[in-house]
Scaffold this motif. Structure first.
Motif, PDB file in Angstrom:
ATOM      1  N   ASN A 196       0.938  -1.228   0.078  1.00 14.66           N
ATOM      2  CA  ASN A 196      -0.142   0.010  -0.101  1.00 14.66           C
ATOM      3  C   ASN A 196       0.722   1.252  -0.114  1.00 14.66           C
ATOM      4  OD1 ASN A 196      -1.817   2.069   0.299  1.00 14.66           O
ATOM      5  ND2 ASN A 196      -2.591   1.515   2.301  1.00 14.66           N
ATOM      6  N   PRO A 197       0.836   1.934  -1.083  1.00 10.43           N
ATOM      7  CA  PRO A 197       1.961   3.072  -1.053  1.00 10.43           C
ATOM      8  C   PRO A 197       1.510   4.454  -0.408  1.00 10.43           C
ATOM      9  CG  PRO A 197       0.487   3.030  -2.992  1.00 10.43           C
ATOM     10  CD  PRO A 197       0.118   1.673  -2.421  1.00 10.43           C
ATOM     11  N   LYS A 198       0.277   4.241   0.201  1.00  8.15           N
ATOM     12  CA  LYS A 198      -0.320   5.463   1.147  1.00  8.15           C
ATOM     13  C   LYS A 198      -0.112   5.204   2.465  1.00  8.15           C
ATOM     14  CE  LYS A 198      -3.573   7.016  -2.667  1.00  8.15           C
ATOM     15  NZ  LYS A 198      -5.018   7.232  -2.939  1.00  8.15           N
ATOM     16  N   ALA A 245       6.388   0.041  -0.895  1.00  3.68           N
ATOM     17  CA  ALA A 245       5.672   0.779  -1.666  1.00  3.68           C
ATOM     18  C   ALA A 245       5.489   2.122  -1.283  1.00  3.68           C
ATOM     19  CB  ALA A 245       4.250   0.109  -1.449  1.00  3.68           C
ATOM     20  N   SER A 246       5.477   2.536   0.028  1.00  3.17           N
ATOM     21  CA  SER A 246       5.469   3.803   0.387  1.00  3.17           C
ATOM     22  C   SER A 246       6.758   4.724   0.049  1.00  3.17           C
ATOM     23  CB  SER A 246       5.265   4.069   1.864  1.00  3.17           C
ATOM     24  OG  SER A 246       3.897   3.366   2.178  1.00  3.17           O
ATOM     25  N   PHE A 247       7.793   4.183   0.394  1.00  2.00           N
ATOM     26  CA  PHE A 247       9.121   4.847  -0.041  1.00  2.00           C
ATOM     27  C   PHE A 247       9.424   5.018  -1.513  1.00  2.00           C
ATOM     28  CE2 PHE A 247      13.908   4.587  -0.637  1.00  2.00           C
ATOM     29  CZ  PHE A 247      14.270   5.789   0.291  1.00  2.00           C
ATOM     30  N   GLN A 248       9.011   3.849  -2.326  1.00  6.26           N
ATOM     31  CA  GLN A 248       8.870   4.131  -3.622  1.00  6.26           C
ATOM     32  C   GLN A 248       8.263   5.323  -4.158  1.00  6.26           C
ATOM     33  OE1 GLN A 248       9.907   0.847  -6.834  1.00  6.26           O
ATOM     34  NE2 GLN A 248       7.276   1.076  -7.019  1.00  6.26           N
ATOM     35  N   ARG A 249       6.783   5.326  -3.538  1.00 14.34           N
ATOM     36  CA  ARG A 249       6.134   6.389  -4.180  1.00 14.34           C
ATOM     37  C   ARG A 249       6.626   7.772  -3.929  1.00 14.34           C
ATOM     38  NH1 ARG A 249       0.665   6.551  -4.753  1.00 14.34           N
ATOM     39  NH2 ARG A 249       1.124   4.562  -6.023  1.00 14.34           N
ATOM     40  N   THR A 250       7.009   7.849  -2.631  1.00 13.71           N
ATOM     41  CA  THR A 250       7.874   9.190  -2.141  1.00 13.71           C
ATOM     42  C   THR A 250       8.903   9.533  -3.333  1.00 13.71           C
ATOM     43  OG1 THR A 250       7.332   8.723   0.196  1.00 13.71           O
ATOM     44  CG2 THR A 250       9.159  10.286  -0.443  1.00 13.71           C
ATOM     45  N   LEU A 251       9.837   8.716  -3.566  1.00 18.98           N
ATOM     46  CA  LEU A 251      11.246   8.988  -4.457  1.00 18.98           C
ATOM     47  C   LEU A 251      10.387   9.372  -5.894  1.00 18.98           C
ATOM     48  CD1 LEU A 251      13.503   5.997  -4.004  1.00 18.98           C
ATOM     49  CD2 LEU A 251      13.272   8.226  -2.711  1.00 18.98           C
ATOM     50  N   ILE A 252       9.316   8.575  -6.340  1.00 24.08           N
ATOM     51  CA  ILE A 252       8.901   8.902  -7.644  1.00 24.08           C
ATOM     52  C   ILE A 252       8.152  10.158  -7.877  1.00 24.08           C
ATOM     53  CG2 ILE A 252       7.119   7.807  -9.479  1.00 24.08           C
ATOM     54  CD1 ILE A 252       8.372   4.981  -8.786  1.00 24.08           C
TER      55      ILE A 252
END
Length: 342
Positions: A196-198, A245-252
């Motif tokens: 869950n990216p959120k 997922a959350s860390f990757q979403r932040t980077l992107i």
């Protein structure tokens, strides 16, 4: 008149050779080094030794696969930098020796320029839309994060770049902290697909203009994990997918937000991504989604052209050779290239 270029790439831990004739790829051979996985990152001395073992058979196979001889080659393109100095030295020395023995001219190539121009490699029996000038490139790799305006095959203007860590470094260091091994980017990408990216939030730096910063994001992750593990010792293992997922979403998010700003400010609505991190599935999807929503024309590379490969060196050498660029035998490799004109 037909022009055939042999390209040699040895900037990091992949030894590669390719042959291009009139923009069309005839061969692209690569030897990867698995030895670094045990050390959690590329060991420069081991990389240079492996290049010494691999470069001759790789070049030989590239020529045979392409169906050409050294006599058919018009020029030898090689990566001069940036990269690991020992690795670059192997490729540079080999290219010089080949030039001396065959009389073929040398053409040096900037590794980053090669990544950008990989979009112009053509393949027989494949239709591929090439970018139109000018266009913007989001160049993302293990060591570099840049937004570049490309005005021609040989005209590049860096609009913004990282002031500390590159996004690829952030991926790899996050993976190391999580115990996911090296290279970490593909592992995080895979696990993030199940998370869950959120779920969790990490700090985003406020940097003016088009420049990037990723050191603060890494620090935010470290402090977050430290605090959560104190309360719940098994926190990382129990929440691995959501963390990734959350860390990757932040980077992107950081990457895409800057690119959106650059498109808006420049008015250039044709964009491309390149470099190793352009293989990331979420980044590719986000760029495609933003392009559809905002009316951009986007160019997303095939996976085989995202990694360090000699096809991108050969195509860049092709354009430089036609423009009259030649490199002397006194050229030395450079670990850091000051600009794309080097």
């Amino acid at each position: 008149m037909s022009c055939t270029i042999l390209g040699i790439e040895s900037s990091c831990d992949d030894t590669s050779a390719a042959v291009i004739r009139d923009e069309y790829l005839l061969s692209n051979i690569m030897a990867s080094q698995k030895v670094h996985e045990a050390y959690g990152g590329v060991v420069p001395e081991l990389a240079s030794r492996a290049h010494q073992q691999n470069i001759l058979p790789v070049v030989d196979q590239a020529l045979k696969t392409a169906g050409v001889s050294l006599g058919d080659i018009d020029a030898i393109a090689f990566t001069r930098g940036p990269g690991l100095l020992g690795s670059l030295l192997v490729g540079t020395s080999f290219a010089k020796g080949l030039s001396l023995s065959t009389g073929k001219p040398l053409v040096e190539v900037n590794h980053l320029q090669g990544h950008i121009l990989s979009h112009f490699v053509k393949e027989h029996d494949k239709e591929k839309k090439q970018p139109s000038f000018p266009f913007l490139t989001l160049l993302v790799s293990g060591g570099h994060t840049q937004i570049v305006r490309v005005d021609s095959h040989l005209e590049f203007h860096v609009l913004g770049q990282t002031i500390d860590d590159a996004v690829g470094e952030a991926f790899d260091k996050c993976a190391k902290v999580l115990g996911l091994g090296y290279p970490g980017g593909p592992v995080i990408d895979r696990l993030a697909g199940e998370g869950n990216p959120k779920r969790f939030r990490f700090a985003k730096p406020r940097i003016q203009g088009y420049d990037y910063s990723y050191s603060g994001v890494k620090t935010s992750l470290l402090y977050f994990l430290r605090d959560m593990v104190k309360e719940e010792p098994d926190f990382i293992a129990a929440n691995m997918n959501d963390i990734c997922a959350s860390f990757q979403r932040t980077l992107i998010d950081i990457l895409v937000d800057k690119l959106v700003k650059a498109v808006k400010d420049t008015g250039i609505r044709e964009v491309a991504i390149s470099g190793g991190v352009s293989a990331n599935s979420e980044l590719r999807q986000r760029i495609a989604d933003e392009s559809a929503r905002r009316g951009w024309i986007c160019h997303i590379p095939e996976f085989k052209f995202t990694t360090d490969n000699a096809a991108m060196i050969a195509i860049t050498g092709y354009y430089k050779y036609l423009a009259g660029f030649r490199t002397g035998l006194d050229a030395a490799p450079v670990s850091r290239a000051a600009n794309y004109g080097e």
